[in-house]
Design a protein around this motif. Structure first.
Motif, mmCIF file in Angstrom:
data_model
loop_
_atom_site.group_PDB
_atom_site.id
_atom_site.type_symbol
_atom_site.label_atom_id
_atom_site.label_comp_id
_atom_site.label_asym_id
_atom_site.label_seq_id
_atom_site.Cartn_x
_atom_site.Cartn_y
_atom_site.Cartn_z
ATOM 1 N N ASP A 56 0.646 13.452 6.131
ATOM 2 C CA ASP A 56 0.419 14.818 5.616
ATOM 3 C C ASP A 56 0.259 15.848 6.739
ATOM 4 O OD1 ASP A 56 -2.001 13.620 6.237
ATOM 5 O OD2 ASP A 56 -3.102 14.598 4.627
ATOM 6 N N LEU A 86 3.551 13.058 -3.600
ATOM 7 C CA LEU A 86 2.146 13.376 -3.839
ATOM 8 C C LEU A 86 1.617 14.357 -2.784
ATOM 9 C CD1 LEU A 86 -0.092 12.528 -5.825
ATOM 10 C CD2 LEU A 86 -0.804 10.836 -4.164
ATOM 11 N N LYS A 89 2.998 17.815 -3.309
ATOM 12 C CA LYS A 89 2.325 18.435 -4.462
ATOM 13 C C LYS A 89 0.963 18.965 -4.019
ATOM 14 C CE LYS A 89 2.486 19.414 -8.763
ATOM 15 N NZ LYS A 89 3.510 20.334 -9.269
ATOM 16 N N GLU A 90 0.229 18.153 -3.303
ATOM 17 C CA GLU A 90 -1.118 18.552 -2.870
ATOM 18 C C GLU A 90 -1.074 19.708 -1.878
ATOM 19 O OE1 GLU A 90 -3.734 15.239 -2.059
ATOM 20 O OE2 GLU A 90 -3.934 15.201 -4.258
#
Ligand code: ATP
Length: 140
Positions: A56, A86, A89-90
């Motif tokens: 991330d 995911l 999206k976050e």
């Protein structure tokens, strides 16, 4: 301002999406873990970066949330595809389009917030079948 696109995974599908968008005049960021793929991508994207999309911090550093659309074109590694979706999206990416390997993979992607799930092999098979029946219909 013209839309900006990012494509994660420079396999056959990701390459095709990225180069077509670039040909149409859009800004395209190409991302792959494989340095050789990134070397090749330099010719048909605006920027090509070696990075792991399951990290991330790497995606944050690339300012991924500022892109209008992010395409996840990771194929065989379903876990990486799901984790990447995911994370995107976050991070608040507006539109996430993901290539699915199979129906179950697609279902998971939809549940975690993918805006569009595509099944390139299945969809192309359907198109070819229709084209065989009515070759005069221009379906592009
Ligand atoms: P295609 O059919 O489109 O060629 P494929 O379904 O065989 O692709 P892969 O080759 O498994 O899919 O993956 C596509 C690309 O995604 C590869 O170039 C691979 O290096 C890249 N990739 C896989 N995992 C990651 C990741 N975590 N971060 C960035 N790129 C990744």
């Amino acid at each position: 301002m013209a839309k900006q696109y990012a494509v994660i995974g420079m396999g056959r599908f990701g390459t095709s999406v990225a180069s077509e968008l670039y040909e149409m005049g859009y800004e395209v960021l190409g991302i792959d873990t494989n340095e050789d793929k990134i070397q090749d991508a330099v010719d048909f994207v605006t920027h090509a970066v070696t990075a792991d999309s399951t990290d991330d911090n790497a995606l944050k550093a690339l300012g991924i949330r500022n892109f209008d659309v992010v395409v996840v074109a990771i194929g065989a590694d379903i876990q990486a595809s799901i984790l990447t979706t995911l994370i995107l999206k976050e991070l608040g990416v507006k539109k996430i389009v993901v290539k699915a390997q199979n129906e179950l993979h697609g279902k998971v992607l939809t549940k975690i917030g993918a805006d569009k799930v595509v099944y390139p092999e299945r969809d192309m098979g359907i198109r070819v079948a229709h084209n065989l029946i009515s070759p005069n219909i221009l379906d592009y």
